[in-house]
Design a protein around this motif. Structure first.
Motif, PDB file in Angstrom:
ATOM      1  N   GLY A 180       0.811  -1.209   0.000  1.00  0.00           N
ATOM      2  CA  GLY A 180       0.000   0.000   0.000  1.00  0.00           C
ATOM      3  C   GLY A 180       0.844   1.258   0.000  1.00  0.00           C
ATOM      4  O   GLY A 180       2.061   1.232  -0.161  1.00  0.00           O
ATOM      5  N   ASN A 181       0.152   2.379   0.179  1.00  0.00           N
ATOM      6  CA  ASN A 181       0.811   3.678   0.170  1.00  0.00           C
ATOM      7  C   ASN A 181       0.227   4.526   1.296  1.00  0.00           C
ATOM      8  O   ASN A 181      -0.156   5.672   1.096  1.00  0.00           O
ATOM      9  CB  ASN A 181       0.621   4.351  -1.195  1.00  0.00           C
ATOM     10  CG  ASN A 181       1.632   5.417  -1.457  1.00  0.00           C
ATOM     11  OD1 ASN A 181       2.642   5.511  -0.775  1.00  0.00           O
ATOM     12  ND2 ASN A 181       1.372   6.237  -2.451  1.00  0.00           N
ATOM     13  N   ALA A 182       0.166   3.943   2.498  1.00  0.00           N
ATOM     14  CA  ALA A 182      -0.480   4.593   3.634  1.00  0.00           C
ATOM     15  C   ALA A 182       0.323   5.777   4.172  1.00  0.00           C
ATOM     16  O   ALA A 182      -0.258   6.767   4.599  1.00  0.00           O
ATOM     17  CB  ALA A 182      -0.724   3.587   4.750  1.00  0.00           C
ATOM     18  N   ARG A 183       1.645   5.672   4.197  1.00  0.00           N
ATOM     19  CA  ARG A 183       2.493   6.748   4.744  1.00  0.00           C
ATOM     20  C   ARG A 183       3.585   7.105   3.752  1.00  0.00           C
ATOM     21  O   ARG A 183       4.750   6.768   3.952  1.00  0.00           O
ATOM     22  CB  ARG A 183       3.111   6.305   6.061  1.00  0.00           C
ATOM     23  CG  ARG A 183       2.073   6.158   7.164  1.00  0.00           C
ATOM     24  CD  ARG A 183       2.678   6.055   8.533  1.00  0.00           C
ATOM     25  NE  ARG A 183       3.491   7.232   8.820  1.00  0.00           N
ATOM     26  CZ  ARG A 183       4.574   7.214   9.593  1.00  0.00           C
ATOM     27  NH1 ARG A 183       4.950   6.100  10.159  1.00  0.00           N
ATOM     28  NH2 ARG A 183       5.261   8.298   9.814  1.00  0.00           N
ATOM     29  N   PRO A 184       3.229   7.802   2.660  1.00  0.00           N
ATOM     30  CA  PRO A 184       4.265   8.187   1.689  1.00  0.00           C
ATOM     31  C   PRO A 184       5.220   9.203   2.289  1.00  0.00           C
ATOM     32  O   PRO A 184       4.906   9.844   3.293  1.00  0.00           O
ATOM     33  CB  PRO A 184       3.458   8.790   0.535  1.00  0.00           C
ATOM     34  CG  PRO A 184       2.188   9.238   1.151  1.00  0.00           C
ATOM     35  CD  PRO A 184       1.912   8.298   2.293  1.00  0.00           C
ATOM     36  N   PRO A 185       6.390   9.363   1.687  1.00  0.00           N
ATOM     37  CA  PRO A 185       7.356  10.334   2.213  1.00  0.00           C
ATOM     38  C   PRO A 185       6.837  11.762   2.063  1.00  0.00           C
ATOM     39  O   PRO A 185       6.176  12.101   1.081  1.00  0.00           O
ATOM     40  CB  PRO A 185       8.601  10.108   1.362  1.00  0.00           C
ATOM     41  CG  PRO A 185       8.143   9.382   0.160  1.00  0.00           C
ATOM     42  CD  PRO A 185       6.904   8.645   0.530  1.00  0.00           C
ATOM     43  N   THR A 186       7.150  12.577   3.046  1.00  0.00           N
ATOM     44  CA  THR A 186       6.779  13.989   2.999  1.00  0.00           C
ATOM     45  C   THR A 186       7.747  14.720   2.064  1.00  0.00           C
ATOM     46  O   THR A 186       8.822  14.195   1.743  1.00  0.00           O
ATOM     47  CB  THR A 186       6.855  14.607   4.398  1.00  0.00           C
ATOM     48  OG1 THR A 186       8.212  14.581   4.834  1.00  0.00           O
ATOM     49  CG2 THR A 186       5.964  13.874   5.387  1.00  0.00           C
ATOM     50  N   PRO A 187       7.405  15.928   1.635  1.00  0.00           N
ATOM     51  CA  PRO A 187       8.341  16.689   0.794  1.00  0.00           C
ATOM     52  C   PRO A 187       9.700  16.913   1.465  1.00  0.00           C
ATOM     53  O   PRO A 187      10.735  16.889   0.790  1.00  0.00           O
ATOM     54  CB  PRO A 187       7.609  18.012   0.558  1.00  0.00           C
ATOM     55  CG  PRO A 187       6.165  17.651   0.654  1.00  0.00           C
ATOM     56  CD  PRO A 187       6.095  16.584   1.709  1.00  0.00           C
ATOM     57  N   ASP A 188       9.717  17.102   2.781  1.00  0.00           N
ATOM     58  CA  ASP A 188      10.995  17.262   3.490  1.00  0.00           C
ATOM     59  C   ASP A 188      11.824  15.986   3.438  1.00  0.00           C
ATOM     60  O   ASP A 188      13.054  16.032   3.313  1.00  0.00           O
ATOM     61  CB  ASP A 188      10.764  17.666   4.941  1.00  0.00           C
ATOM     62  CG  ASP A 188      10.223  19.079   5.078  1.00  0.00           C
ATOM     63  OD1 ASP A 188      10.441  19.882   4.147  1.00  0.00           O
ATOM     64  OD2 ASP A 188       9.593  19.368   6.099  1.00  0.00           O
ATOM     65  N   GLU A 189      11.170  14.836   3.557  1.00  0.00           N
ATOM     66  CA  GLU A 189      11.886  13.564   3.482  1.00  0.00           C
ATOM     67  C   GLU A 189      12.447  13.341   2.083  1.00  0.00           C
ATOM     68  O   GLU A 189      13.574  12.874   1.923  1.00  0.00           O
ATOM     69  CB  GLU A 189      10.965  12.410   3.875  1.00  0.00           C
ATOM     70  CG  GLU A 189      10.595  12.405   5.333  1.00  0.00           C
ATOM     71  CD  GLU A 189       9.605  11.332   5.695  1.00  0.00           C
ATOM     72  OE1 GLU A 189       9.619  10.893   6.864  1.00  0.00           O
ATOM     73  OE2 GLU A 189       8.799  10.907   4.826  1.00  0.00           O
ATOM     74  N   VAL A 190      11.675  13.676   1.064  1.00  0.00           N
ATOM     75  CA  VAL A 190      12.149  13.529  -0.314  1.00  0.00           C
ATOM     76  C   VAL A 190      13.374  14.405  -0.542  1.00  0.00           C
ATOM     77  O   VAL A 190      14.375  13.950  -1.108  1.00  0.00           O
ATOM     78  CB  VAL A 190      11.027  13.884  -1.316  1.00  0.00           C
ATOM     79  CG1 VAL A 190      11.567  13.924  -2.741  1.00  0.00           C
ATOM     80  CG2 VAL A 190       9.881  12.883  -1.206  1.00  0.00           C
ATOM     81  N   THR A 191      13.332  15.633  -0.076  1.00  0.00           N
ATOM     82  CA  THR A 191      14.469  16.540  -0.226  1.00  0.00           C
ATOM     83  C   THR A 191      15.701  15.993   0.484  1.00  0.00           C
ATOM     84  O   THR A 191      16.814  16.031  -0.051  1.00  0.00           O
ATOM     85  CB  THR A 191      14.123  17.931   0.326  1.00  0.00           C
ATOM     86  OG1 THR A 191      12.992  18.435  -0.390  1.00  0.00           O
ATOM     87  CG2 THR A 191      15.284  18.894   0.187  1.00  0.00           C
ATOM     88  N   ALA A 192      15.517  15.451   1.682  1.00  0.00           N
ATOM     89  CA  ALA A 192      16.651  14.924   2.447  1.00  0.00           C
ATOM     90  C   ALA A 192      17.327  13.772   1.721  1.00  0.00           C
ATOM     91  O   ALA A 192      18.558  13.730   1.616  1.00  0.00           O
ATOM     92  CB  ALA A 192      16.181  14.469   3.833  1.00  0.00           C
ATOM     93  N   VAL A 193      16.546  12.831   1.211  1.00  0.00           N
ATOM     94  CA  VAL A 193      17.148  11.659   0.576  1.00  0.00           C
ATOM     95  C   VAL A 193      17.748  12.016  -0.784  1.00  0.00           C
ATOM     96  O   VAL A 193      18.758  11.431  -1.194  1.00  0.00           O
ATOM     97  CB  VAL A 193      16.135  10.494   0.477  1.00  0.00           C
ATOM     98  CG1 VAL A 193      15.129  10.700  -0.621  1.00  0.00           C
ATOM     99  CG2 VAL A 193      16.847   9.166   0.299  1.00  0.00           C
TER     100      VAL A 193
END
Length: 104
Positions: A62-75
């Protein structure tokens, strides 16, 4: 049940975020949980990267807790494309490279 999700980026790659139990350091006990971020070409490769590091029972349902924009930027700004920090998120805690979690 671990929570997780993914987001597809405009270039076609994906960022997968998973909340997993913290790997034990051999002492037993509850180590809490960690939020792991992986940047890869697709979801299957992201999960394969984690399995190759010894996290064998990692699945994304599933896709219950996708990454937040801040998490995407960090990775995206990390050279390895693999990060973690304790969950639930503590605002003061920084992201750590994956070898800091597994190297203990």
């Amino acid at each position: 049940m671990p929570g997780g999700g993914f987001v597809r980026l405009p270039g076609g790659s994906v960022v997968v975020a998973l909340t997993l139990p913290r790997p034990s350091s051999g002492g037993g006990g509850d180590g809490g949980s960690v939020r792991v971020l992986v940047h890869a070409a697709n979801r299957a490769r992201a999960l394969t990267r984690l399995r190759n590091l010894g996290m064998r029972a990692v699945y994304l349902r599933g896709n219950a807790r996708p990454p937040t924009p801040d998490e995407v930027t960090a990775v995206l700004h990390h050279p390895d494309g693999l990060l973690w920090r304790c969950a639930p998120d503590v605002a003061e805690e920084l992201w750590h490279p994956i070898r800091a979690l597994l190297g203990r």
